[in-house]
Design an enzyme around this catalytic site. Structure first.
Site, PDB file in Angstrom:
ATOM      1  N   TRP A  55      30.634  31.580  20.395  1.00  0.00           N
ATOM      2  CA  TRP A  55      30.266  30.919  19.140  1.00  0.00           C
ATOM      3  C   TRP A  55      31.385  30.947  18.108  1.00  0.00           C
ATOM      4  O   TRP A  55      32.035  31.984  17.934  1.00  0.00           O
ATOM      5  CB  TRP A  55      29.045  31.644  18.556  1.00  0.00           C
ATOM      6  CG  TRP A  55      28.774  31.310  17.127  1.00  0.00           C
ATOM      7  CD1 TRP A  55      29.340  31.880  16.019  1.00  0.00           C
ATOM      8  CD2 TRP A  55      27.869  30.313  16.630  1.00  0.00           C
ATOM      9  NE1 TRP A  55      28.840  31.298  14.878  1.00  0.00           N
ATOM     10  CE2 TRP A  55      27.936  30.333  15.234  1.00  0.00           C
ATOM     11  CE3 TRP A  55      27.002  29.393  17.258  1.00  0.00           C
ATOM     12  CZ2 TRP A  55      27.173  29.484  14.428  1.00  0.00           C
ATOM     13  CZ3 TRP A  55      26.240  28.558  16.454  1.00  0.00           C
ATOM     14  CH2 TRP A  55      26.337  28.607  15.057  1.00  0.00           C
ATOM     15  N   ASP A  58      32.692  29.038  10.438  1.00  0.00           N
ATOM     16  CA  ASP A  58      33.631  28.653   9.372  1.00  0.00           C
ATOM     17  C   ASP A  58      35.117  28.914   9.665  1.00  0.00           C
ATOM     18  O   ASP A  58      35.475  30.007  10.116  1.00  0.00           O
ATOM     19  CB  ASP A  58      33.340  29.437   8.086  1.00  0.00           C
ATOM     20  CG  ASP A  58      31.869  29.617   7.827  1.00  0.00           C
ATOM     21  OD1 ASP A  58      31.040  29.015   8.520  1.00  0.00           O
ATOM     22  OD2 ASP A  58      31.541  30.403   6.914  1.00  0.00           O
ATOM     23  N   TRP A  82      25.252  32.708  16.800  1.00  0.00           N
ATOM     24  CA  TRP A  82      25.830  33.424  15.670  1.00  0.00           C
ATOM     25  C   TRP A  82      25.493  34.922  15.760  1.00  0.00           C
ATOM     26  O   TRP A  82      24.387  35.291  16.125  1.00  0.00           O
ATOM     27  CB  TRP A  82      25.302  32.825  14.362  1.00  0.00           C
ATOM     28  CG  TRP A  82      25.943  33.409  13.147  1.00  0.00           C
ATOM     29  CD1 TRP A  82      27.112  33.016  12.579  1.00  0.00           C
ATOM     30  CD2 TRP A  82      25.455  34.506  12.364  1.00  0.00           C
ATOM     31  NE1 TRP A  82      27.390  33.800  11.489  1.00  0.00           N
ATOM     32  CE2 TRP A  82      26.389  34.726  11.336  1.00  0.00           C
ATOM     33  CE3 TRP A  82      24.330  35.333  12.443  1.00  0.00           C
ATOM     34  CZ2 TRP A  82      26.222  35.719  10.379  1.00  0.00           C
ATOM     35  CZ3 TRP A  82      24.164  36.332  11.489  1.00  0.00           C
ATOM     36  CH2 TRP A  82      25.107  36.507  10.467  1.00  0.00           C
ATOM     37  N   SER A 118      33.133  35.166   5.759  1.00  0.00           N
ATOM     38  CA  SER A 118      34.214  34.252   5.362  1.00  0.00           C
ATOM     39  C   SER A 118      35.016  34.678   4.135  1.00  0.00           C
ATOM     40  O   SER A 118      34.540  35.458   3.302  1.00  0.00           O
ATOM     41  CB  SER A 118      33.633  32.861   5.132  1.00  0.00           C
ATOM     42  OG  SER A 118      33.285  32.334   6.386  1.00  0.00           O
TER      43      SER A 118
HETATM   44  N1  DQQ Z   1      29.086  31.654   7.204  1.00  0.00           N
HETATM   45  C1  DQQ Z   1      28.537  31.085   6.010  1.00  0.00           C
HETATM   46  C2  DQQ Z   1      29.209  31.869   4.933  1.00  0.00           C
HETATM   47  C3  DQQ Z   1      29.291  33.222   5.523  1.00  0.00           C
HETATM   48  C4  DQQ Z   1      29.595  32.970   6.956  1.00  0.00           C
HETATM   49  C5  DQQ Z   1      28.739  29.613   5.904  1.00  0.00           C
HETATM   50  C6  DQQ Z   1      28.997  33.952   7.919  1.00  0.00           C
HETATM   51  O1  DQQ Z   1      28.518  31.854   3.726  1.00  0.00           O
HETATM   52  O2  DQQ Z   1      30.287  34.040   4.916  1.00  0.00           O
HETATM   53  O3  DQQ Z   1      28.574  28.981   7.122  1.00  0.00           O
HETATM   54  O4  DQQ Z   1      29.343  33.670   9.243  1.00  0.00           O
END
Ligand code: DQQ
Length: 585
Positions: A55, A58, A82, A118
């Protein structure tokens, strides 16, 4: 509550119900550490960024350092859903060929023990890149941490060190600790302070919480946020300057975020604030001004500052992040495209998620919107070429573009509309719902001017096909509205797959130009389109059963009453670059 606020909330809720792209944080505890046994290759992308398995979500902290482009990204090393999130790390000399390195940031300390989410990179004035990312602590609170390269002379920046003074920003009691993440690249102010924002929400109010620091260690929350809006949680904010036409530099040139502090430069730039709305799962932007002293960003009135606003992409494109590329003096945008098949499919495939092709992003000459275009390096993959010129397509007709394999290709076409008289009447209430309009007026619904465009990843019998097309409406005798659509409802004859139609309006004066261009990057399970030179972009994921490999065809169609002419169509087979081959350490 005021009427405007109530309307904004209703609009958010409606969008939430319509949410078009699968959420990233759906947790499947039983699947998240299930190693992929096999990797299904059939629909894997050839030239879009993808790791060998599992997987991804971002893009994180993209940057250029000592001759190499670096891309970090959210990755599950243990499965195809995820979970177990770390920062995977790849490098490239050209944004096209990628080598995979060992992960850069992964849970090692209490301040990120439950995940490394992220964030961004800031290039300090001494040339040192610093990562700031969200760590999930033992209480599942979201905190912000920094990491520095262990060895600055290594252009690969293989090893990152997390100082003991982390976390450097923690949620105070006014902040929702489970909605406080994704720090931006920092900018340096004339007052000697660094500033950055962190995405957050207070009830339905999405906010860009502003912090300032003198030393990048001790961060103080500003009294008010940089900006806020009644659109739910703001994920992955991005705040950056763009050049305006008429300034000292070309309007397509990128501006370094570090230059935000420079007041001379400030006269010649506008600022962009992009937020990824957790509720709709699209990336929205406004263009406006930034007041250093008041520490506020104000969108220009022409840019709707809500979830009906302008989007980078009207399809499957989320949590994007841009960076200034000093080598080519441009701003480059990365965005994540999730799958739209089922989780069971992802388990079978052993992989999920890709990155869209990196795009050069800049303010249009008129200043009315941002323009995006695949980085020029994409052209280096172009191989066998075919061309069609001056071909009329009569009402209800279509033709196939033959002589090349379109399953992994790049196509640019110019359509000329001879006569706009037959354009259908536009109802002003459709202005805020391009997607609904495309659903009702899909590619099978005969129109006046359009639908015309492409059927891509089509089987030879046309049972499977994804339509990318335009349709022109008339608001009165002299004004027209152009809709760009992506209709995957017939992309596969398998019924389980989620096939949302995606659409956006195109800001062109069609009465004047009578011409519209389309560029489409086709890559097995991705169709990434750029209408009118990158004014409207739509990426979609599709999963054909028949239209795969050599059995994928490309057609041009016209299902409108008015004849259309393709003055020029160029299409190229695309070579497969090195894609995340593991670098021997
Ligand atoms: N993915 C989200 C973010 C977070 C991250 C956005 C976690 O807000 O930090 O897709 O994988």
């Amino acid at each position: 509550m005021g009427t405007a606020a109530a309307l904004a909330i209703v609009s958010v809720l409606c969008w939430a119900a319509l949410a078009a792209v699968r959420g990233s944080h759906v947790v499947y505890p039983e699947l998240q550490s299930l190693e992929a046994k096999e990797v299904a290759t059939e629909l894997r992308t050839g030239y879009h960024f993808q790791p060998p398995k599992h997987w991804i979500n971002d893009p994180n902290g993209p940057m250029y350092y000592k001759g190499l482009y670096h891309l970090f990204y959210q990755y599950n090393p243990k499965g195809a859903v995820w979970g177990n999130i770390i920062w995977a790390h790849s490098v490239s000399t050209d944004l096209i060929h990628w080598v995979a390195l060992q992960p850069a940031i992964y849970p090692t300390r209490p301040f990120d023990v439950n995940g490394c989410w992220s964030g961004s990179v800031t290039m300090l004035p001494n040339g040192v890149p610093v990562i700031m990312y969200t760590g999930i602590d033992p209480h599942k609170h979201q905190v912000q941490n920094v990491a520095y390269p262990a060895n600055l002379s290594d252009p690969f920046l293989r090893e990152w060190v997390k100082p003991d003074y982390n976390p450097i920003i923690i949620p105070d009691r006014d902040i929702n600790a489970s909605a406080f993440r994704d720090p931006t690249t920092a900018w340096y102010g004339p007052d000697g302070h660094w500033r950055l924002v962190v995405g957050s929400k207070e009830n339905m109010r999405g906010t860009a919480v502003l912090y300032r620091s003198r030393d990048f260690k001790k961060w103080i929350k500003a009294r008010h946020s940089l900006h806020a809006g009644l659109t739910g949680m703001w994920e992955c904010p991005d705040f950056f300057p763009v050049a305006v036409a008429g300034g000292s530099r070309h309007h397509q040139s990128g501006v370094d975020t570090a230059e935000l502090h420079n007041r001379v430069v400030a006269e010649e730039v506008k600022y962009v604030l992009k937020v990824s709305l957790e509720l709709t799962r699209y990336d929205y932007y406004t263009v406006g001004t930034y007041d250093h002293d008041k520490e506020r960003y104000t969108p220009d009135p022409a840019f709707p500052d809500n979830d009906y606003g302008l989007r980078y992409d009207y399809g499957d494109f989320y949590a994007s992040k841009s960076f200034f590329d000093p080598a080519k003096k441009r701003r480059v945008l990365w965005g994540w495209a999730n799958e739209s098949d089922t989780v069971v499919d992802d388990q079978h495939k052993g992989w999920a998620g890709i990155q869209a092709m990196p795009r050069k992003i800049f303010l249009s000459r008129s200043g009315a919107q941002l323009i995006q275009w695949p980085v020029e390096e994409v052209k280096s993959l172009r191989a066998k070429h075919v061309n069609v010129s001056n071909k009329a397509i009569k009402s209800g007709k279509y033709f196939e573009v033959t002589g090349f394999k379109s399953v992994q290709s790049d196509m640019e076409a110019v359509f000329v509309i001879r006569n706009l008289d037959k354009a259908e009447k536009f109802d002003p209430s459709w202005r805020t719902n391009a997607q609904g309009l495309c659903k009702n007026f899909n590619s099978h619904v005969k129109g006046g001017v359009g639908p015309f465009g492409l059927w891509v990843l089509a089987s030879d019998d046309l049972e499977e096909r994804t339509a990318v097309f335009f349709r022109v409406f008339k608001t009165n005798d002299t004004n027209y509205v152009v809709l760009m659509c992506n209709d995957p409802t017939r992309s596969s004859y398998e019924s389980q797959i989620y096939r949302p139609t995606f659409a956006g309006f195109v800001n062109v004066d069609i009465a004047k130009t009578k011409t519209i261009t389309l560029r489409t990057l086709i890559d097995h399970s991705v169709v990434e389109s750029f209408g009118a030179g990158g004014r409207t972009c739509i990426l979609t994921r599709v999963y054909p059963k028949k239209a795969i490999g050599d059995d994928a065809h490309l057609f041009v169609f016209n299902n409108g009453e008015s004849d259309i002419k393709v003055t020029n169509l160029h299409a190229w087979e695309m070579k497969t670059p090195t894609m995340n081959k593991l670098l021997e350490q």
